[in-house]
Design a protein around this motif. Structure first.
Motif, PDB file in Angstrom:
ATOM      1  N   MET A  34       0.849  -1.186   0.000  1.00 39.74           N
ATOM      2  CA  MET A  34       0.000   0.000   0.000  1.00 39.74           C
ATOM      3  C   MET A  34       0.885   1.237   0.000  1.00 39.74           C
ATOM      4  SD  MET A  34      -2.949  -1.198   2.691  1.00 39.74           S
ATOM      5  CE  MET A  34      -1.864  -1.041   4.091  1.00 39.74           C
ATOM      6  N   ASP A  35       0.809   2.005  -1.048  1.00 37.74           N
ATOM      7  CA  ASP A  35       1.583   3.234  -1.184  1.00 37.74           C
ATOM      8  C   ASP A  35       0.643   4.429  -1.252  1.00 37.74           C
ATOM      9  OD1 ASP A  35       3.613   1.352  -3.453  1.00 37.74           O
ATOM     10  OD2 ASP A  35       4.058   1.810  -1.362  1.00 37.74           O
ATOM     11  N   SER A  36       1.211   5.609  -1.048  1.00 36.42           N
ATOM     12  CA  SER A  36       0.434   6.854  -1.108  1.00 36.42           C
ATOM     13  C   SER A  36      -0.835   6.743  -0.271  1.00 36.42           C
ATOM     14  CB  SER A  36       0.074   7.184  -2.563  1.00 36.42           C
ATOM     15  OG  SER A  36       1.240   7.302  -3.349  1.00 36.42           O
ATOM     16  N   LEU A  37      -0.670   6.281   0.942  1.00 34.10           N
ATOM     17  CA  LEU A  37      -1.820   6.039   1.803  1.00 34.10           C
ATOM     18  C   LEU A  37      -2.539   7.333   2.145  1.00 34.10           C
ATOM     19  CD1 LEU A  37      -0.276   3.247   3.991  1.00 34.10           C
ATOM     20  CD2 LEU A  37      -2.472   3.074   2.800  1.00 34.10           C
ATOM     21  N   LYS A  38      -3.854   7.211   2.284  1.00 27.68           N
ATOM     22  CA  LYS A  38      -4.715   8.344   2.614  1.00 27.68           C
ATOM     23  C   LYS A  38      -5.462   8.039   3.916  1.00 27.68           C
ATOM     24  CE  LYS A  38      -5.634   9.071  -2.331  1.00 27.68           C
ATOM     25  NZ  LYS A  38      -6.696   9.178  -3.372  1.00 27.68           N
ATOM     26  N   PRO A  39      -5.904   9.068   4.600  1.00 28.48           N
ATOM     27  CA  PRO A  39      -6.668   8.822   5.838  1.00 28.48           C
ATOM     28  C   PRO A  39      -7.886   7.924   5.608  1.00 28.48           C
ATOM     29  CG  PRO A  39      -5.973  11.096   5.757  1.00 28.48           C
ATOM     30  CD  PRO A  39      -5.594  10.497   4.431  1.00 28.48           C
ATOM     31  N   GLU A  40      -8.491   8.009   4.439  1.00 28.37           N
ATOM     32  CA  GLU A  40      -9.667   7.172   4.165  1.00 28.37           C
ATOM     33  C   GLU A  40      -9.323   5.705   3.953  1.00 28.37           C
ATOM     34  OE1 GLU A  40      -8.760  10.030   2.634  1.00 28.37           O
ATOM     35  OE2 GLU A  40      -9.218   9.963   0.469  1.00 28.37           O
ATOM     36  N   ASP A  41      -8.049   5.364   3.935  1.00 29.15           N
ATOM     37  CA  ASP A  41      -7.635   3.961   3.891  1.00 29.15           C
ATOM     38  C   ASP A  41      -7.618   3.323   5.279  1.00 29.15           C
ATOM     39  OD1 ASP A  41      -5.200   4.902   1.429  1.00 29.15           O
ATOM     40  OD2 ASP A  41      -7.117   3.896   1.066  1.00 29.15           O
ATOM     41  N   THR A  42      -7.838   4.134   6.300  1.00 33.54           N
ATOM     42  CA  THR A  42      -7.869   3.605   7.661  1.00 33.54           C
ATOM     43  C   THR A  42      -8.963   2.559   7.803  1.00 33.54           C
ATOM     44  OG1 THR A  42      -6.977   5.624   8.641  1.00 33.54           O
ATOM     45  CG2 THR A  42      -8.288   4.198  10.071  1.00 33.54           C
ATOM     46  N   ALA A  43      -8.569   1.364   8.249  1.00 37.73           N
ATOM     47  CA  ALA A  43      -9.507   0.246   8.352  1.00 37.73           C
ATOM     48  C   ALA A  43      -8.789  -0.956   8.931  1.00 37.73           C
ATOM     49  CB  ALA A  43     -10.076  -0.111   6.985  1.00 37.73           C
ATOM     50  N   VAL A  44      -9.575  -1.955   9.281  1.00 35.41           N
ATOM     51  CA  VAL A  44      -9.013  -3.272   9.559  1.00 35.41           C
ATOM     52  C   VAL A  44      -8.995  -4.039   8.235  1.00 35.41           C
ATOM     53  CG1 VAL A  44      -9.226  -5.427  10.828  1.00 35.41           C
ATOM     54  CG2 VAL A  44      -9.872  -3.259  11.920  1.00 35.41           C
ATOM     55  N   TYR A  45      -7.852  -4.583   7.888  1.00 39.39           N
ATOM     56  CA  TYR A  45      -7.678  -5.284   6.618  1.00 39.39           C
ATOM     57  C   TYR A  45      -7.658  -6.783   6.858  1.00 39.39           C
ATOM     58  CZ  TYR A  45      -6.758  -0.946   4.147  1.00 39.39           C
ATOM     59  OH  TYR A  45      -6.886   0.295   3.575  1.00 39.39           O
ATOM     60  N   TYR A  46      -8.383  -7.486   6.004  1.00 40.83           N
ATOM     61  CA  TYR A  46      -8.516  -8.934   6.092  1.00 40.83           C
ATOM     62  C   TYR A  46      -8.157  -9.567   4.750  1.00 40.83           C
ATOM     63  CZ  TYR A  46     -11.679  -7.683   9.965  1.00 40.83           C
ATOM     64  OH  TYR A  46     -12.238  -7.166  11.108  1.00 40.83           O
ATOM     65  N   CYS A  47      -7.571 -10.742   4.799  1.00 35.53           N
ATOM     66  CA  CYS A  47      -7.402 -11.522   3.575  1.00 35.53           C
ATOM     67  C   CYS A  47      -8.399 -12.674   3.588  1.00 35.53           C
ATOM     68  CB  CYS A  47      -5.982 -12.050   3.431  1.00 35.53           C
ATOM     69  SG  CYS A  47      -5.521 -13.299   4.636  1.00 35.53           S
ATOM     70  N   ASN A  48      -8.651 -13.231   2.426  1.00 27.62           N
ATOM     71  CA  ASN A  48      -9.539 -14.376   2.334  1.00 27.62           C
ATOM     72  C   ASN A  48      -9.412 -15.014   0.967  1.00 27.62           C
ATOM     73  OD1 ASN A  48     -11.816 -16.211   2.796  1.00 27.62           O
ATOM     74  ND2 ASN A  48     -12.472 -14.725   4.337  1.00 27.62           N
ATOM     75  N   ARG A  49      -9.882 -16.205   0.847  1.00 24.59           N
ATOM     76  CA  ARG A  49     -10.052 -16.842  -0.448  1.00 24.59           C
ATOM     77  C   ARG A  49     -11.241 -16.161  -1.129  1.00 24.59           C
ATOM     78  NH1 ARG A  49      -8.967 -23.206   1.241  1.00 24.59           N
ATOM     79  NH2 ARG A  49      -6.866 -22.802   2.052  1.00 24.59           N
ATOM     80  N   VAL A  50     -11.130 -15.952  -2.430  1.00 24.15           N
ATOM     81  CA  VAL A  50     -12.097 -15.107  -3.132  1.00 24.15           C
ATOM     82  C   VAL A  50     -12.821 -15.889  -4.213  1.00 24.15           C
ATOM     83  CG1 VAL A  50     -12.376 -13.064  -4.582  1.00 24.15           C
ATOM     84  CG2 VAL A  50     -10.796 -13.022  -2.641  1.00 24.15           C
ATOM     85  N   GLY A  51     -14.143 -15.692  -4.241  1.00 24.26           N
ATOM     86  CA  GLY A  51     -14.958 -16.246  -5.305  1.00 24.26           C
ATOM     87  C   GLY A  51     -15.641 -15.127  -6.055  1.00 24.26           C
ATOM     88  N   GLY A  52     -16.427 -15.519  -7.056  1.00 24.24           N
ATOM     89  CA  GLY A  52     -17.184 -14.539  -7.807  1.00 24.24           C
ATOM     90  C   GLY A  52     -16.440 -14.032  -9.022  1.00 24.24           C
ATOM     91  N   SER A  53     -17.059 -13.081  -9.700  1.00 18.67           N
ATOM     92  CA  SER A  53     -16.485 -12.481 -10.888  1.00 18.67           C
ATOM     93  C   SER A  53     -16.723 -10.985 -10.823  1.00 18.67           C
ATOM     94  CB  SER A  53     -17.107 -13.088 -12.151  1.00 18.67           C
ATOM     95  OG  SER A  53     -18.514 -12.962 -12.105  1.00 18.67           O
ATOM     96  N   PRO A  54     -15.924 -10.220 -11.593  1.00 18.71           N
ATOM     97  CA  PRO A  54     -16.032  -8.759 -11.467  1.00 18.71           C
ATOM     98  C   PRO A  54     -17.418  -8.258 -11.857  1.00 18.71           C
ATOM     99  CG  PRO A  54     -14.651  -9.421 -13.344  1.00 18.71           C
ATOM    100  CD  PRO A  54     -14.924 -10.645 -12.555  1.00 18.71           C
ATOM    101  N   PRO A  55     -17.943  -7.263 -11.124  1.00 17.62           N
ATOM    102  CA  PRO A  55     -17.323  -6.635  -9.943  1.00 17.62           C
ATOM    103  C   PRO A  55     -17.751  -7.263  -8.619  1.00 17.62           C
ATOM    104  CG  PRO A  55     -19.251  -5.397 -10.545  1.00 17.62           C
ATOM    105  CD  PRO A  55     -19.189  -6.572 -11.508  1.00 17.62           C
ATOM    106  N   ASN A  56     -18.403  -8.400  -8.662  1.00 18.15           N
ATOM    107  CA  ASN A  56     -18.995  -9.011  -7.465  1.00 18.15           C
ATOM    108  C   ASN A  56     -18.116 -10.110  -6.889  1.00 18.15           C
ATOM    109  OD1 ASN A  56     -21.417  -7.403  -7.629  1.00 18.15           O
ATOM    110  ND2 ASN A  56     -21.958  -8.671  -9.390  1.00 18.15           N
ATOM    111  N   TYR A  57     -17.079  -9.715  -6.160  1.00 19.79           N
ATOM    112  CA  TYR A  57     -16.217 -10.675  -5.485  1.00 19.79           C
ATOM    113  C   TYR A  57     -16.718 -10.876  -4.057  1.00 19.79           C
ATOM    114  CZ  TYR A  57     -12.956  -9.918  -9.326  1.00 19.79           C
ATOM    115  OH  TYR A  57     -12.371  -9.841 -10.562  1.00 19.79           O
ATOM    116  N   TYR A  58     -16.516 -12.092  -3.541  1.00 17.93           N
ATOM    117  CA  TYR A  58     -16.933 -12.370  -2.175  1.00 17.93           C
ATOM    118  C   TYR A  58     -15.918 -13.283  -1.500  1.00 17.93           C
ATOM    119  CZ  TYR A  58     -18.667 -16.637  -4.451  1.00 17.93           C
ATOM    120  OH  TYR A  58     -18.767 -17.788  -5.189  1.00 17.93           O
TER     121      TYR A  58
END
Length: 122
Positions: free
Chosen positions: A83-107
């Motif tokens: 993550m570069d050029s971070l902004k205050p609106e990037d503040t969050a808890v970040y999680y990883c996961n296995r991803v399903g779906g297709s663009p733009p509906n990933y889950y």
């Protein structure tokens, strides 16, 4: 069971960088697309980035395009988010996961880990 462990979060000033890491110990890691999601205070969890099982294809939410880069190491069973050029609106808890779906509906396909907190100060 939870088999995802995120790390690398912290406090950073706006414009700074962080690299998040996620270890997937659930087995068959290289079979799955992986992704990052985030949840800001008072908001719903949202999709951030996805990488295909081979690492060839990536996708990002518009708000992070050009600033964040997702990558993976199928030998180490790890996925990363630079993550570069971070902004205050990037503040969050970040999680990883296995991803399903297709663009733009990933889950997310699996149980959530504890996440890692990213705080960007202005």
């Amino acid at each position: 069971q939870v088999h995802l462990a995120e790390s690398g979060g912290g406090l950073v000033q706006a414009g700074g960088s962080l690299r998040l890491s996620c270890e997937d110990s659930g087995g068959s890691f290289s079979f799955y697309a992986m992704g990052w999601f985030r949840q800001a205070p008072g908001k719903e969890r949202e999709f951030v980035a996805r990488i295909s099982w081979s690492g060839t294809n990536t996708a990002y939410v518009d708000s992070v395009k050009g600033r964040f880069t997702i990558s993976r190491d199928n030998v180490k069973n790890m996925v990363y988010l630079q993550m570069d050029s971070l902004k205050p609106e990037d503040t969050a808890v970040y999680y990883c996961n296995r991803v399903g779906g297709s663009p733009p509906n990933y889950y997310a396909m699996d149980n959530w880990g504890k996440g890692t907190l990213v705080t960007v100060s202005s």
